[in-house]
Motif scaffolding. Sequence first.
Motif, PDB file in Angstrom:
ATOM      1  N   TYR A  68      34.429  43.262  20.993  1.00 43.40           N
ATOM      2  CA  TYR A  68      34.510  42.167  21.735  1.00 43.40           C
ATOM      3  C   TYR A  68      35.304  42.511  22.772  1.00 43.40           C
ATOM      4  CZ  TYR A  68      36.745  37.649  23.074  1.00 43.40           C
ATOM      5  OH  TYR A  68      36.490  36.284  23.868  1.00 43.40           O
ATOM      6  N   LEU A  69      35.821  43.570  22.980  1.00 49.18           N
ATOM      7  CA  LEU A  69      37.099  43.650  23.837  1.00 49.18           C
ATOM      8  C   LEU A  69      35.902  44.291  25.046  1.00 49.18           C
ATOM      9  CD1 LEU A  69      40.232  45.177  22.599  1.00 49.18           C
ATOM     10  CD2 LEU A  69      39.566  43.739  24.276  1.00 49.18           C
ATOM     11  N   GLU A  70      35.045  45.256  24.422  1.00 49.81           N
ATOM     12  CA  GLU A  70      33.307  45.417  24.854  1.00 49.81           C
ATOM     13  C   GLU A  70      33.212  44.453  25.353  1.00 49.81           C
ATOM     14  OE1 GLU A  70      31.422  47.673  27.687  1.00 49.81           O
ATOM     15  OE2 GLU A  70      33.111  48.402  26.443  1.00 49.81           O
ATOM     16  N   VAL A  71      33.102  42.937  25.365  1.00 51.04           N
ATOM     17  CA  VAL A  71      32.536  42.400  25.878  1.00 51.04           C
ATOM     18  C   VAL A  71      33.501  41.926  26.963  1.00 51.04           C
ATOM     19  CG1 VAL A  71      31.941  39.425  25.148  1.00 51.04           C
ATOM     20  CG2 VAL A  71      30.978  41.090  24.028  1.00 51.04           C
ATOM     21  N   ILE A  72      34.483  41.217  27.045  1.00 49.81           N
ATOM     22  CA  ILE A  72      35.118  41.041  27.727  1.00 49.81           C
ATOM     23  C   ILE A  72      35.622  41.631  28.451  1.00 49.81           C
ATOM     24  CG2 ILE A  72      35.782  38.715  26.384  1.00 49.81           C
ATOM     25  CD1 ILE A  72      39.172  40.390  25.794  1.00 49.81           C
TER      26      ILE A  72
ATOM     27  N   GLN B 226      40.947  44.864  36.988  1.00 48.69           N
ATOM     28  CA  GLN B 226      40.161  44.505  35.027  1.00 48.69           C
ATOM     29  C   GLN B 226      41.474  43.913  33.917  1.00 48.69           C
ATOM     30  OE1 GLN B 226      37.116  45.871  34.533  1.00 48.69           O
ATOM     31  NE2 GLN B 226      37.040  46.059  32.710  1.00 48.69           N
ATOM     32  N   GLN B 227      42.306  44.908  34.378  1.00 49.27           N
ATOM     33  CA  GLN B 227      42.695  44.588  33.765  1.00 49.27           C
ATOM     34  C   GLN B 227      43.879  43.394  32.954  1.00 49.27           C
ATOM     35  OE1 GLN B 227      43.962  46.644  30.968  1.00 49.27           O
ATOM     36  NE2 GLN B 227      42.877  48.093  31.620  1.00 49.27           N
ATOM     37  N   LEU B 228      44.374  41.770  34.453  1.00 52.07           N
ATOM     38  CA  LEU B 228      44.195  41.287  34.899  1.00 52.07           C
ATOM     39  C   LEU B 228      43.077  40.399  33.953  1.00 52.07           C
ATOM     40  CD1 LEU B 228      46.144  38.962  35.878  1.00 52.07           C
ATOM     41  CD2 LEU B 228      44.505  39.132  38.342  1.00 52.07           C
ATOM     42  N   GLY B 229      42.107  40.474  34.740  1.00 52.20           N
ATOM     43  CA  GLY B 229      40.846  39.706  33.614  1.00 52.20           C
ATOM     44  C   GLY B 229      40.748  40.170  32.091  1.00 52.20           C
ATOM     45  N   VAL B 230      41.363  41.077  31.625  1.00 56.32           N
ATOM     46  CA  VAL B 230      41.625  40.474  30.004  1.00 56.32           C
ATOM     47  C   VAL B 230      42.811  39.569  29.555  1.00 56.32           C
ATOM     48  CG1 VAL B 230      41.651  42.374  28.386  1.00 56.32           C
ATOM     49  CG2 VAL B 230      40.354  43.450  30.120  1.00 56.32           C
ATOM     50  N   ALA B 231      43.745  40.205  30.892  1.00 55.23           N
ATOM     51  CA  ALA B 231      44.455  38.789  30.002  1.00 55.23           C
ATOM     52  C   ALA B 231      44.588  37.932  30.441  1.00 55.23           C
ATOM     53  CB  ALA B 231      46.333  39.663  31.350  1.00 55.23           C
ATOM     54  N   PHE B 232      43.939  37.092  31.092  1.00 49.52           N
ATOM     55  CA  PHE B 232      43.223  35.683  31.267  1.00 49.52           C
ATOM     56  C   PHE B 232      42.044  35.642  30.110  1.00 49.52           C
ATOM     57  CE2 PHE B 232      41.108  32.099  33.906  1.00 49.52           C
ATOM     58  CZ  PHE B 232      42.096  32.063  34.146  1.00 49.52           C
TER      59      PHE B 232
END
Length: 334
Positions: free
Chosen positions: A175-179, A213-219
């Motif tokens: 799932y984390l790969e998808v986001i 990238q990390q901001l996008g994951v958090a969002f």
Amino acid sequence: MIAKVSTPASVTIDFDSIKNLTSAETQAVDRLILEELSSDVVLINQIGHYIIGNGGKRLRPMLLLLAAKALGKVDDHHLILAAVIEFIHTATLLHDDVVDESALRRGKESANAVWGNAASVLVGDYLYSSAFEMMVRTDNMRVMAIMSKTTTAIAEGEVLQLLNCNNPETSEARYLEVIARKTAILFSTATRLAAVVSATDPATEEALAVYGQQLGVAFQLIDDALDYKANSEELGKNLGDDLAEGKPTLPLIYAIQHGNEQQAKIVVDAIRQGSREAFNDVYEVVKATNAIEYTEQCADRAAAKAIAALQSLPDSDYKQALEELARFSVQRSH
């Protein structure tokens, strides 16, 4: 235990004050967007104006502009690429809503609900094409290479998400790969392109890319959590939309892994069937297994990594604003 991003409990991030730091540049980008949406095909104008004017935080172009100002200044190429980023984002929204059969976007009827799927897909294609036409004006092959890889990654993320639908065996890593591909890559590209156009050193460029990238994951992780916390009016879409589409988001994945046999079965069956009717039962399982808290902790960790990536930048109001956006991403209620 994952530490929360450090912000005093009494402090609320003022998103409007952050936006004001790039207000002049944002207005220039908005004018550029309106110019590029001008077409003699009336339907393109109607749908393009409808979705671009339909609220939204304009977060991705804002990131590019803030990063550029943190590095020195904004030039015409930054403005063009901020508009490009917004066009790409808008195109993905049009296509997403068709694939997901969504009826709401930002609290209003989605474009496909108003004009139909075919028109939405074709206007999304027009926005993609316009974005690449605008990119050519920068006369920078590196910019075009980065954007080409970005749009390919977004498409791969969409396909991976489709493959995960109705599959309760989807792992957290998958799932984390998808986001990472579907959502975070465009955040990362926005901040990376600011550095590329500003001709910074490779280390600074990479630091800004990691930040994005990390901001996008958090969002995205907070979006997942809000599907089980917010109300429809705040969220701008119907609660349970992800569940109805059979999407195994992180709260559901965690609930399956940490619930008892009966709890896990409720969530597994709901994902397999894509059942909105099961939302209340699934919500109880998500709440009982602390899946929302776990998802928020993962988002906190990503936001902390984003903030850490900025430490090599010189101190400025713009660097501080980028840090505050990372905190805002995990504090927001919609």
